[in-house]
Design a protein around this motif. Structure first.
Motif, PDB file in Angstrom:
ATOM      1  N   TRP A 116      14.635  44.591  24.358  1.00 19.81           N
ATOM      2  CA  TRP A 116      13.642  43.526  24.427  1.00 19.81           C
ATOM      3  C   TRP A 116      12.233  44.094  24.547  1.00 19.81           C
ATOM      4  CZ3 TRP A 116      14.141  38.583  23.251  1.00 19.81           C
ATOM      5  CH2 TRP A 116      15.423  38.019  23.245  1.00 19.81           C
ATOM      6  N   ALA A 117      12.085  45.135  25.342  1.00 19.42           N
ATOM      7  CA  ALA A 117      10.754  45.707  25.569  1.00 19.42           C
ATOM      8  C   ALA A 117      10.186  46.327  24.292  1.00 19.42           C
ATOM      9  CB  ALA A 117      10.830  46.758  26.676  1.00 19.42           C
ATOM     10  N   MET A 118      10.991  47.121  23.592  1.00 17.94           N
ATOM     11  CA  MET A 118      10.491  47.796  22.398  1.00 17.94           C
ATOM     12  C   MET A 118      10.235  46.801  21.262  1.00 17.94           C
ATOM     13  SD  MET A 118      10.313  50.659  23.787  1.00 17.94           S
ATOM     14  CE  MET A 118       9.893  51.903  22.567  1.00 17.94           C
ATOM     15  N   GLY A 119      11.091  45.790  21.153  1.00 21.71           N
ATOM     16  CA  GLY A 119      10.870  44.754  20.138  1.00 21.71           C
ATOM     17  C   GLY A 119       9.577  43.990  20.376  1.00 21.71           C
ATOM     18  N   GLY A 120       9.343  43.597  21.632  1.00 26.05           N
ATOM     19  CA  GLY A 120       8.110  42.883  21.971  1.00 26.05           C
ATOM     20  C   GLY A 120       6.884  43.738  21.794  1.00 26.05           C
ATOM     21  N   SER A 121       6.994  45.011  22.130  1.00 22.71           N
ATOM     22  CA  SER A 121       5.871  45.926  21.967  1.00 22.71           C
ATOM     23  C   SER A 121       5.504  46.092  20.497  1.00 22.71           C
ATOM     24  CB  SER A 121       6.222  47.292  22.571  1.00 22.71           C
ATOM     25  OG  SER A 121       5.135  48.187  22.453  1.00 22.71           O
ATOM     26  N   PHE A 122       6.527  46.132  19.638  1.00 23.05           N
ATOM     27  CA  PHE A 122       6.280  46.234  18.198  1.00 23.05           C
ATOM     28  C   PHE A 122       5.451  45.049  17.702  1.00 23.05           C
ATOM     29  CE2 PHE A 122       7.798  44.635  14.038  1.00 23.05           C
ATOM     30  CZ  PHE A 122       7.185  45.585  13.234  1.00 23.05           C
ATOM     31  N   VAL A 123       5.807  43.841  18.123  1.00 22.61           N
ATOM     32  CA  VAL A 123       5.090  42.637  17.683  1.00 22.61           C
ATOM     33  C   VAL A 123       3.633  42.680  18.133  1.00 22.61           C
ATOM     34  CG1 VAL A 123       4.947  40.134  17.926  1.00 22.61           C
ATOM     35  CG2 VAL A 123       7.170  41.229  17.619  1.00 22.61           C
ATOM     36  N   SER A 124       3.412  43.005  19.419  1.00 23.52           N
ATOM     37  CA  SER A 124       2.056  43.035  19.955  1.00 23.52           C
ATOM     38  C   SER A 124       1.216  44.124  19.298  1.00 23.52           C
ATOM     39  CB  SER A 124       2.093  43.238  21.471  1.00 23.52           C
ATOM     40  OG  SER A 124       0.791  43.294  22.011  1.00 23.52           O
ATOM     41  N   SER A 125       1.808  45.298  19.120  1.00 21.71           N
ATOM     42  CA  SER A 125       1.093  46.418  18.516  1.00 21.71           C
ATOM     43  C   SER A 125       0.728  46.136  17.068  1.00 21.71           C
ATOM     44  CB  SER A 125       1.951  47.685  18.609  1.00 21.71           C
ATOM     45  OG  SER A 125       1.246  48.815  18.143  1.00 21.71           O
ATOM     46  N   ALA A 126       1.656  45.508  16.341  1.00 22.79           N
ATOM     47  CA  ALA A 126       1.389  45.173  14.939  1.00 22.79           C
ATOM     48  C   ALA A 126       0.250  44.163  14.822  1.00 22.79           C
ATOM     49  CB  ALA A 126       2.656  44.634  14.286  1.00 22.79           C
ATOM     50  N   ILE A 127       0.253  43.151  15.694  1.00 25.22           N
ATOM     51  CA  ILE A 127      -0.800  42.129  15.666  1.00 25.22           C
ATOM     52  C   ILE A 127      -2.160  42.738  16.013  1.00 25.22           C
ATOM     53  CG2 ILE A 127      -1.624  40.004  16.757  1.00 25.22           C
ATOM     54  CD1 ILE A 127       1.274  39.157  17.106  1.00 25.22           C
ATOM     55  N   SER A 128      -2.156  43.774  16.860  1.00 25.96           N
ATOM     56  CA  SER A 128      -3.423  44.394  17.275  1.00 25.96           C
ATOM     57  C   SER A 128      -4.189  45.005  16.101  1.00 25.96           C
ATOM     58  CB  SER A 128      -3.179  45.463  18.350  1.00 25.96           C
ATOM     59  OG  SER A 128      -2.607  46.640  17.796  1.00 25.96           O
ATOM     60  N   SER A 129      -3.497  45.243  14.990  1.00 25.89           N
ATOM     61  CA  SER A 129      -4.176  45.799  13.816  1.00 25.89           C
ATOM     62  C   SER A 129      -5.163  44.800  13.207  1.00 25.89           C
ATOM     63  CB  SER A 129      -3.154  46.223  12.755  1.00 25.89           C
ATOM     64  OG  SER A 129      -2.462  45.103  12.236  1.00 25.89           O
ATOM     65  N   LEU A 130      -5.070  43.551  13.623  1.00 22.26           N
ATOM     66  CA  LEU A 130      -5.957  42.511  13.101  1.00 22.26           C
ATOM     67  C   LEU A 130      -7.043  42.122  14.106  1.00 22.26           C
ATOM     68  CD1 LEU A 130      -3.229  40.191  11.499  1.00 22.26           C
ATOM     69  CD2 LEU A 130      -4.598  41.962  10.360  1.00 22.26           C
ATOM     70  N   SER A 131      -7.213  42.917  15.157  1.00 19.70           N
ATOM     71  CA  SER A 131      -8.174  42.583  16.223  1.00 19.70           C
ATOM     72  C   SER A 131      -9.596  42.499  15.685  1.00 19.70           C
ATOM     73  CB  SER A 131      -8.113  43.637  17.329  1.00 19.70           C
ATOM     74  OG  SER A 131      -6.830  43.702  17.889  1.00 19.70           O
ATOM     75  N   PRO A 132     -10.320  41.395  15.949  1.00 20.47           N
ATOM     76  CA  PRO A 132     -11.695  41.257  15.469  1.00 20.47           C
ATOM     77  C   PRO A 132     -12.722  42.003  16.329  1.00 20.47           C
ATOM     78  CG  PRO A 132     -11.024  39.264  16.620  1.00 20.47           C
ATOM     79  CD  PRO A 132      -9.814  40.147  16.554  1.00 20.47           C
ATOM     80  N   THR A 133     -12.395  42.220  17.614  1.00 21.79           N
ATOM     81  CA  THR A 133     -13.311  42.906  18.535  1.00 21.79           C
ATOM     82  C   THR A 133     -12.535  43.921  19.374  1.00 21.79           C
ATOM     83  OG1 THR A 133     -12.992  41.331  20.348  1.00 21.79           O
ATOM     84  CG2 THR A 133     -14.696  40.804  18.699  1.00 21.79           C
ATOM     85  N   TRP A 134     -13.273  44.796  20.034  1.00 21.09           N
ATOM     86  CA  TRP A 134     -12.604  45.805  20.862  1.00 21.09           C
ATOM     87  C   TRP A 134     -11.970  45.167  22.091  1.00 21.09           C
ATOM     88  CZ3 TRP A 134     -13.577  47.295  25.917  1.00 21.09           C
ATOM     89  CH2 TRP A 134     -14.786  46.895  26.490  1.00 21.09           C
ATOM     90  N   GLN A 135     -12.512  44.031  22.549  1.00 23.78           N
ATOM     91  CA  GLN A 135     -11.911  43.342  23.691  1.00 23.78           C
ATOM     92  C   GLN A 135     -10.537  42.774  23.337  1.00 23.78           C
ATOM     93  OE1 GLN A 135     -15.045  42.927  22.647  1.00 23.78           O
ATOM     94  NE2 GLN A 135     -16.491  42.858  24.359  1.00 23.78           N
TER      95      GLN A 135
END
Length: 519
Positions: A116-135
């Protein structure tokens, strides 16, 4: 395991059977004996590989953030201080979740937590590639690291409880080798991706190579979660929570996968020699306290204090620099190209200061934003990761000498740290800086002690709390170092050397492997 011998004309009573390990009751074995019967083969090697990928995925997610931050500096308009704050988010996530992961690992299972932890981390990390700001990037990487941090404790517990005592310490150190090779992997990946030149305008963001790099670096998290599907829960965990039949089934599966005939598996029942067997309760603050309190009471108190101090020493001395290492390398090589002859290691970081005292963003151009990384930074990072991987693999061959290894490594690192800025030459200072970072070699040793010195019920918790100590140290250290490297570089290095030397003194009180195995 040896047992008292009875003469042929005497029949042992039931007390004798109990006292001699109950092995004389047909089909009933201690867990360690049952584990030895399963043998050592495909299951163990496959699980080792899976755990290797788990640690690599976690290492890339946590420490790879440093290369992502360096690559995105121009796009996100980062100063060195902001780089330190953003990079430290990986540690902040671990601090928040270390306690819950320890509890869940000990009460719900190693494999379940990891998947569960690694699967959830994958989703969050992948979405972070679309971050509009450093925050936004900081927030998503906080979540990602909070989830992937489960790997650092549960992985060691899983592999340690599924392999025999003959190879356990060796496997622990080999798993740590995975953490050492991660810099090479993400530096090479960064080199290949950042050579690309494209700009895609999406809603609210500009998609450049560093975003693709972020997405690719998230892939090992998803791969590791998939690999875990094939393997079973730790049989020792199952036995410890009262699921003895399930534990026997897993041991039998290991026996078969390792090449044996299922019909010849003699184990019908297992028991734990440490006598711990606890039911899984309902999550509550009280249940958390019940899980942690014994760690800070005799007879475990001294072991806990000693191991946590060594954890503090090694992680504040290593991770404080390791997480911003790409930025350190980038500044070093950029300044070295324009420095005067005879400049020391710390002189190069003083040169990075602008006239008004503010640290300017690395690799920025006013007219056009081109996120680039110095080639020398890539090669230095690869050399760091590959050399540490090889060194740790060699050290793993001396797994039976953990105590002297720890003392020697910390003493050498302390001497190197004190000498970095005293050579009068930047390159030799960089080499000594590499040697100072060899405190990372002690990570696996400490993790193996967490497995060997604590009962099954507390291994996940002790390791996760250890990671909380480690990351609290690293979180504070990263924010201090990110500012100190330009203003007080020498003081930072001398302080680090002194802390490491105190760790070498503390390591003298570690039990020897002979004492552990004879107890």
């Amino acid at each position: 395991m040896s047992y008292p011998q009875h003469s042929s004309d005497m029949k042992p009573n039931i007390d004798d059977i109990e006292m001699t390990g109950v092995k004389k009751i047909e089909g009933r074995y201690s867990y360690e004996d049952a584990l030895e019967i399963t043998g050592h083969g495909k299951y163990n090697y496959g699980l080792l590989l899976t755990c290797f990928v788990l640690i690599i995925a976690m290492g890339i997610d946590i420490f790879g953030l440093g290369i992502i931050v360096t690559a995105s500096t121009c796009d996100l308009n980062l100063t060195l201080q902001q780089i330190g704050i953003l990079s430290s988010m990986s540690f902040a996530g671990i601090i928040v979740m270390s306690y819950p992961w320890g509890y869940l690992s000990d009460t719900r299972g190693r494999k379940l937590v990891l998947m569960w932890a690694m699967g959830g981390s994958f989703v969050s990390s992948a979405i972070s590639s679309l971050s509009p700001t450093w925050q936004v990037l900081a927030a998503l990487r906080f979540i990602s690291s909070a989830l992937s941090s489960a790997a650092e404790s549960a992985t060691y517990a899983l592999i340690g409880e599924c392999c025999g005592t003959r190879v356990r310490a060796k496997y622990m150190l080999l798993i740590t080798s995975a953490l050492m090779i991660t810099p090479t992997l993400y530096y090479i990946t960064a080199y290949l991706i950042m050579k690309l030149d494209f700009t895609i305008y999406l809603v609210g963001i500009v998609y450049r190579p560093w975003r693709l790099l972020t997405l690719i670096m998230a892939l090992p998290l998803g791969i590791s979660a998939l690999l875990l599907w094939y393997y079973s829960e730790s049989p020792k965990f199952l036995a410890n929570v009262g699921r003895g039949d399930d534990a026997v089934k897993v041991l039998k599966r290991m026996y078969v996968v390792n090449g044996h005939d299922a019909d010849k598996f003699p184990v019908k029942e297992v028991y734990l020699e440490d006598g711990n067997e606890e039911a899984v309760g309902v999550f509550s603050l009280r249940s958390l306290w019940v899980q942690i309190a014994p760690l800070f009471k005799p007879p475990l108190l001294w072991k806990t204090v000693l191991l946590y101090y060594l954890t503090f020493v090694t992680y504040i001395a290593n991770n404080s620099y390791a997480i911003i290492l790409p930025t350190i390398f980038n500044i070093f090589f950029t300044s070295y190209a324009t420095s005067a002859a005879g400049a020391s290691f710390c002189d190069l970081f003083r040169l990075s200061n602008s006239t008004d005292g503010e640290v300017t963003p690395v690799n920025t151009e006013v007219s056009a934003c081109k996120n680039t990384i110095e080639d020398n930074t890539i090669w230095a990072g690869c050399a760091h990761g590959l050399s540490f991987f090889i060194l740790n693999a060699l050290i793993s061959q001396c797994a039976s000498k953990r105590k002297p290894l720890t003392i020697v490594i910390l003493i050498i690192a302390a001497i190197a740290g004190a000498a970095i800025d005293n050579t009068g030459d930047a390159i030799s200072g960089l080499i000594l800086f590499y040697i100072f970072l060899t405190t990372a070699m002690v990570f696996g040793v400490i993790s193996s002690y967490f497995v060997d010195l604590y009962p099954t019920s507390y291994r996940g918790m002790i390791a996760c709390l250890g990671m909380m100590v480690a990351r609290l140290s690293a979180f504070a250290g990263t924010n201090l170092v990110s500012g100190a490297m330009t203003d007080s570089c020498s003081i930072a290095l001398y302080s680090g050397a002194a802390v490491v030397l105190s760790g070498a003194v503390a390591a003298i009180f570690l039990p020897s492997d002979r004492q552990i195995h004879s107890s």
